[in-house]
Structure formats: structure tokens, C-alpha cells
Motif scaffolding. Structure first.
Motif, short mmCIF file in Angstrom:
data_model
loop_
_atom_site.label_atom_id
_atom_site.label_comp_id
_atom_site.label_asym_id
_atom_site.label_seq_id
_atom_site.Cartn_x
_atom_site.Cartn_y
_atom_site.Cartn_z
N ALA A 8 0.60 -1.55 0.21
CA ALA A 8 -0.13 0.26 -0.13
C ALA A 8 1.24 0.94 -0.20
N MET A 9 2.11 1.55 0.76
CA MET A 9 3.05 2.61 0.05
C MET A 9 3.00 2.64 -0.71
N LEU A 10 3.75 1.53 -1.47
CA LEU A 10 3.63 1.87 -3.00
C LEU A 10 3.02 2.58 -4.16
N PRO A 11 3.73 3.34 -5.06
CA PRO A 11 2.19 4.52 -5.46
C PRO A 11 1.24 3.54 -6.39
N GLN A 12 0.33 3.95 -5.80
CA GLN A 12 -1.10 3.21 -6.73
C GLN A 12 -1.39 4.10 -8.34
N GLY A 13 -0.34 4.77 -8.47
CA GLY A 13 -0.64 5.77 -9.78
C GLY A 13 0.98 6.02 -10.03
N PHE A 14 0.84 7.15 -10.69
CA PHE A 14 2.28 7.65 -11.28
C PHE A 14 1.01 8.66 -12.25
N PRO A 15 2.59 10.50 -11.11
CA PRO A 15 1.78 11.52 -12.24
C PRO A 15 2.26 11.61 -14.17
N SER A 16 1.48 12.31 -14.46
CA SER A 16 1.44 12.82 -15.98
C SER A 16 2.08 13.89 -16.33
N ILE A 17 3.12 14.49 -16.90
CA ILE A 17 4.27 14.98 -17.29
C ILE A 17 4.43 15.17 -18.70
N SER A 18 3.53 16.71 -18.83
CA SER A 18 3.55 16.97 -20.38
C SER A 18 4.12 18.40 -20.88
N HIS A 19 5.30 19.04 -21.79
CA HIS A 19 6.11 19.93 -22.05
C HIS A 19 4.43 20.91 -22.98
N GLY A 20 3.64 21.38 -22.62
CA GLY A 20 2.84 22.26 -23.28
C GLY A 20 1.34 21.68 -22.95
N PHE A 30 5.67 3.24 -15.17
CA PHE A 30 5.95 2.09 -15.31
C PHE A 30 6.08 1.12 -14.33
N SER A 31 5.46 0.40 -13.13
CA SER A 31 6.00 -0.28 -12.50
C SER A 31 6.03 -1.51 -12.56
N PHE A 44 9.80 2.69 -3.81
CA PHE A 44 10.30 3.20 -5.06
C PHE A 44 9.29 4.54 -5.00
N ASP A 45 8.73 5.38 -5.82
CA ASP A 45 7.86 6.62 -5.75
C ASP A 45 8.47 7.31 -6.73
N VAL A 46 7.73 8.02 -7.13
CA VAL A 46 7.71 9.14 -8.34
C VAL A 46 6.27 10.69 -7.94
N ILE A 47 7.45 11.43 -7.87
CA ILE A 47 6.53 12.40 -6.80
C ILE A 47 6.72 13.76 -7.95
#
Length: 126
Positions: A8-20, A30-31, A44-47
């Protein structure tokens, strides 16, 4: 129960990063996580740091037992507390190292952990 909490401590989803605004995703995450035991010292985490930047944290605490999982939980809390303030990977890792050192010095024990922290910003290409 420890395994369920650790997962449960692991990311359940990841941010979406766009350039514009109309640009496709510039960064996609992905994990795939399969611990070798019931619990482990892996985390691991993606913040998301801004609309264009993320911090990527990966660590491994020595051991595949409840002790390693407990340290992993401590690391998760420290990363969550300091990641918003630390766009500098060296600063974040130094703060975490100092905090863990104080805890383990009081406990009179030695624990080994390796960690990696990267800040990726698509706006600055860093």
C-alpha cells in the motif's frame, strides 16, 4: 498484514508530465514490483514537483524481513516530508541520511541502505 501495508505504500498511480498544454506526455512511468519475500526493504516513488518536473526515488534497505520493511516505511515518510522542498537530489539524500543516522545511533544498531533520487524537468531538459 505487513506485506499488505508495504504494498500500500508503493505508488498506486503516476503523475502525467507534459511539455505544454497540447503536447503528449513527455514522461511516462510504469512499475513492476515482485519482492523476493513476504516483506522486503525495497521502495520507490515518483513525486510530482511541478507541472513539468518529477522526483524519482528508489531505495533498497538491506534485508528481507520486518526490520527492513520498517526502515522502508521510515524512508517513505522522510521522502514524502522533504521531497516538495528538495529540488536538489543531494539535499534530499543528505537530509534523509542525517535523520536515519540519528535514529540508528540511538538504537545502537547498523543498517545499510542505498538510495537514488533524480529530478527530471521537461521544461529545462534537466
Amino acid at each position: 498484514m505487513a506485506r499488505e501495508l508495504q504494498l500500500a505504500m508503493l505508488p498506486q498511480g503516476f503523475p502525467s508530465i507534459s511539455h505544454g498544454v497540447d503536447a503528449p506526455e513527455a514522461l511516462r512511468f510504469f512499475s513492476f514490483f515482485i519482492p523476493s519475500g513476504a516483506v522486503s526493504g525495497d521502495f520507490f516513488d515518483v513525486i510530482q514537483l511541478s507541472e513539468t518536473a518529477v522526483g524519482i526515488f528508489i531505495c533498497d534497505v538491506m534485508g528481507h524481513d520486518v526490520r527492513a520493511a520498517l526502515v522502508t516505511a521510515m524512508l517513505r515518510a522522510l521522502v514524502e516530508d522533504w521531497s516538495a522542498k528538495a529540488n536538489d537530489p543531494g539535499q534530499l539524500l543528505s537530509e534523509i541520511n542525517t535523520a536515519l543516522f540519528k535514529v540508528f545511533r540511538q538504537a545502537g544498531t547498523t543498517m545499510y541502505a542505498t538510495a537514488f533520487y533524480l529530478v527530471a524537468d521537461v521544461a529545462t531538459a534537466n
